[in-house]
Design a protein around this motif. Structure first.
Motif, short mmCIF file in Angstrom:
data_model
loop_
_atom_site.label_atom_id
_atom_site.label_comp_id
_atom_site.label_asym_id
_atom_site.label_seq_id
_atom_site.Cartn_x
_atom_site.Cartn_y
_atom_site.Cartn_z
N UNK A 186 0.79 -1.25 -0.09
CA UNK A 186 0.20 0.06 0.13
C UNK A 186 0.79 1.49 0.07
N UNK A 187 1.95 1.26 0.96
CA UNK A 187 2.77 2.34 0.99
C UNK A 187 3.42 2.78 -0.61
N UNK A 188 4.07 1.48 -1.18
CA UNK A 188 4.76 1.78 -2.52
C UNK A 188 3.83 2.10 -3.69
N UNK A 189 2.60 1.58 -3.52
CA UNK A 189 1.76 1.79 -4.62
C UNK A 189 1.11 3.11 -4.65
N UNK A 190 1.07 3.91 -5.80
CA UNK A 190 0.48 5.34 -5.87
C UNK A 190 -0.80 5.04 -5.55
N UNK A 191 -1.55 6.16 -4.86
CA UNK A 191 -2.83 6.17 -4.26
C UNK A 191 -3.72 6.65 -5.68
N UNK A 192 -4.78 6.04 -5.83
CA UNK A 192 -5.54 6.40 -7.08
C UNK A 192 -7.21 6.48 -6.68
N UNK A 193 -8.18 7.10 -7.06
CA UNK A 193 -9.47 6.77 -7.15
C UNK A 193 -10.01 7.10 -8.24
N UNK A 194 -11.04 6.21 -8.62
CA UNK A 194 -11.78 6.35 -9.89
C UNK A 194 -13.18 7.03 -9.87
N UNK A 195 -13.18 8.20 -10.60
CA UNK A 195 -14.64 8.99 -10.76
C UNK A 195 -14.65 9.30 -12.27
N UNK A 196 -15.02 8.39 -12.85
CA UNK A 196 -15.22 8.33 -14.54
C UNK A 196 -13.75 8.27 -14.93
#
Length: 413
Positions: A365-375
Motif C-alpha cells: 500500500x505504501x509503495x503503490x500510488x494512491x488512485x481513485x476512479x470518478x469516471x
C-alpha cells in the motif's frame, strides 16, 4: 520473508507500540505518513471559487460543493435543483443531510467544514487502531494494518477531499457501528452514515453480517444453527427502515428527488470497463491480500456458510459499485471486510504469520500510488509532487516556452 529483514522492519515498530501512549504515537506516525504519500491540494481550496485551478489556464480540476452545503445549512428541507435540463451531481446532495446538519449545529463556514472532515479522517484511523487491537490484542498488527489503510484512498479521503465530500463521514460511522455493541449506538451510526451518503446502505450489510457472527467468532456450521437476528443486527434493520421512511417523507412532503436516477445502473459497467481493473485495485490495494487469504482460509476450513456470506457480499457490492461512476468510493463500501479478515485470520493463523502478512500488505500500500476512479483515474500526489505542481501553478508564465503556451491555449480554450 527473510527473518533478518523482518526483524529489521520490526525494530522501529516495536518502539512505536511501546509504552502507555503507543496509540497516540502510532496515530501521529500514521497521519504523517499519509500526508507525505497523499498530500492534500490545499492550494486549490477556496470558499469562493467554484473550481480548482491547474497549471493549464482555463482547465478545471473539479467542482466545489461548498456553495451547495451553505444553501443546505441555511435550509435543510429545501431541495437542491440546480438545472432541470442537465442533471448535476450537487442535486444528489439533497439527501446527504448529515454534513449540512453538523454545519448548522456548530455554525461552520466552509473552512470549518474542511477542518471537520479532517477531524473525521483522524478519528477513522484511530478507530482502526482501537478495533484491531481490541480483537487481536496485538499492537504491532494494529499499527501495521492502520498504516496500510492510511496509504489507501479509504484512509486519506477526508484529508484529500477539499471539495467537501461527505464520504469520510460515511466510512467513519460504518466503522463505529462495529466498534460498540450497544444497539442504540449501532442504530445512530448506520443512520448517520446513510444520511451522509446513500451508499452506506450497501456497506451496512456488512455491519449486519458482523453482528450475527462476531459473538460466535464466525463459527457456525449452517444457517439453521445460527440465529440471523439479535439486538445488534436488528438495530441495523431498524435503521434501514427508518432511513427509507424518512426518505419517502422528504420526497412526498418537500419535493425531494434523486436527480441522478438516470445516471445510475448496471449499464455504467460498460462505461467504466476500461478502468475496472485499476478501480478494483484502488479499493484496497495491498490489503486485497488479506481478503484473498480470508477466502483461502474459509475454503481450507470448509467454512461454507461464512464463505457464502463473504463471496455473495463481494459479488453484490461489486455490482453495486459499478452501477455508479464513483467506482472507488462505491467499492469501498465493502471496507469492513478488512477488519473481518484480520480477526478471522487472527483466529486461524500464528500471531507471527499474521504480522508478516499484514506487514507485506501494508508495504505494498505504501509503495503503490494512491488512485481513485470518478469516471477517470485521479492520482493522489505525494508531497514532493504537489510541491512541483504548486510551482507550476504560480510560475506557469515563466516556466513554459511561448510555443508550448500557445499550444495549451489552442487545446483548452
Amino acid at each position: 520473508m527473510n527473518p533478518k529483514i523482518y526483524e529489521t522492519v520490526l525494530k522501529p515498530i516495536n518502539w512505536v507500540v511501546k509504552g502507555r501512549l503507543w496509540m497516540v504515537k502510532s496515530l501521529v506516525i500514521v497521519i504523517i505518513t499519509s500526508f507525505f504519500l497523499q498530500f492534500p491540494n490545499y492550494q486549490y481550496f477556496s470558499q469562493l471559487n467554484s473550481s480548482y485551478k491547474t497549471h493549464i489556464p482555463g482547465k478545471s480540476k473539479g467542482t466545489n460543493k461548498y456553495p451547495t452545503l451553505m444553501a443546505q445549512k441555511a435550509n435543510l428541507l429545501k431541495p437542491n435543483y440546480y438545472n432541470n435540463k442537465f442533471l448535476e451531481h450537487e442535486d444528489a446532495m439533497m439527501f446527504r443531510l448529515s454534513l449540512p446538519l453538523m454545519a448548522k449545529i456548530f455554525d461552520l463556514n466552509p473552512h470549518g467544514i474542511f477542518i471537520l472532515l479532517n477531524i473525521f479522517n483522524v478519528f477513522l484511523l484511530l478507530l482502526f487502531l482501537f478495533l484491531i487491537h481490541k480483537h487481536t490484542k496485538d499492537k504491532r498488527v494494529a499499527f501495521l494494518f492502520t498504516l496500510g489503510v492510511a496509504s489507501t484512498y479509504l484512509g486519506c479521503c477526508g484529508f484529500l477531499d477539499v471539495q467537501a465530500g461527505s464520504v469520510i463521514i460515511m466510512y467513519t460511522f460504518l466503522l463505529l457501528a462495529i466498534c460498540f455493541r450497544n444497539p442504540i449506538i449501532i442504530l445512530f451510526c448506520v443512520l448517520t452514515a446513510a444520511w451522509s451518503d446513500e451508499r452506506a446502505l450497501l456497506g451496512s450489510t456488512l455491519v449486519y453480517y458482523w453482528w450475527i457472527v462476531i459473538d460466535n467468532k464466525f463459527t457456525f456450521k449452517s444457517l439453521l444453527t445460527k440465529r440471523l437476528f439479535n439486538l445488534s443486527s436488528i438495530s441495523v434493520v431498524v435503521a434501514w427502515a427508518i432511513y427509507f421512511l424518512g426518505r419517502a417523507y422528504l420526497v412526498h412532503a418537500y419535493g425531494f428527488r434523486n436527480s441522478l436516477i438516470n445516471q445510475q445502473g448496471i449499464y455504467i459497467l460498460f462505461d467504466v470497463y476500461n478502468n475496472l481493473q485499476l478501480s478494483l485495485w484502488s479499493t484496497f490495494e495491498g490489503l486485497w491480500l488479506l481478503v484473498l487469504c480470508l477466502m483461502v482460509a474459509l475454503i481450507a476450513k470448509k467454512d461454507w456458510v461464512n464463505a457464502l456470506f463473504i463471496t455473495g457480499g463481494l459479488l453484490f457490492l461489486f455490482l453495486a459499485g459499478v452501477s455508479n461512476h464513483d467506482t472507488t468510493k462505491s467499492h469501498l463500501c465493502m471496507f469492513l471486510l478488512l477488519p473481518i479478515a484480520v480477526i478471522y485470520l487472527h483466529e486461524n493463523l500464528l500471531a507471527s504469520d499474521l504480522r508478516k502478512l499484514i506487514c507485506i500488505s501494508s508495504m505494498v500500500c505504501i509503495l503503490s500510488p494512491t488512485v481513485y476512479i470518478i469516471k477517470k483515474v485521479i492520482y493522489a500526489s505525494p508531497i514532493f509532487q504537489e510541491g512541483l505542481l504548486y510551482i507550476k501553478v504560480h510560475n506557469y508564465e515563466y516556466i513554459y516556452p511561448e510555443e508550448i503556451k500557445k499550444m495549451h491555449r489552442k487545446l483548452y480554450h
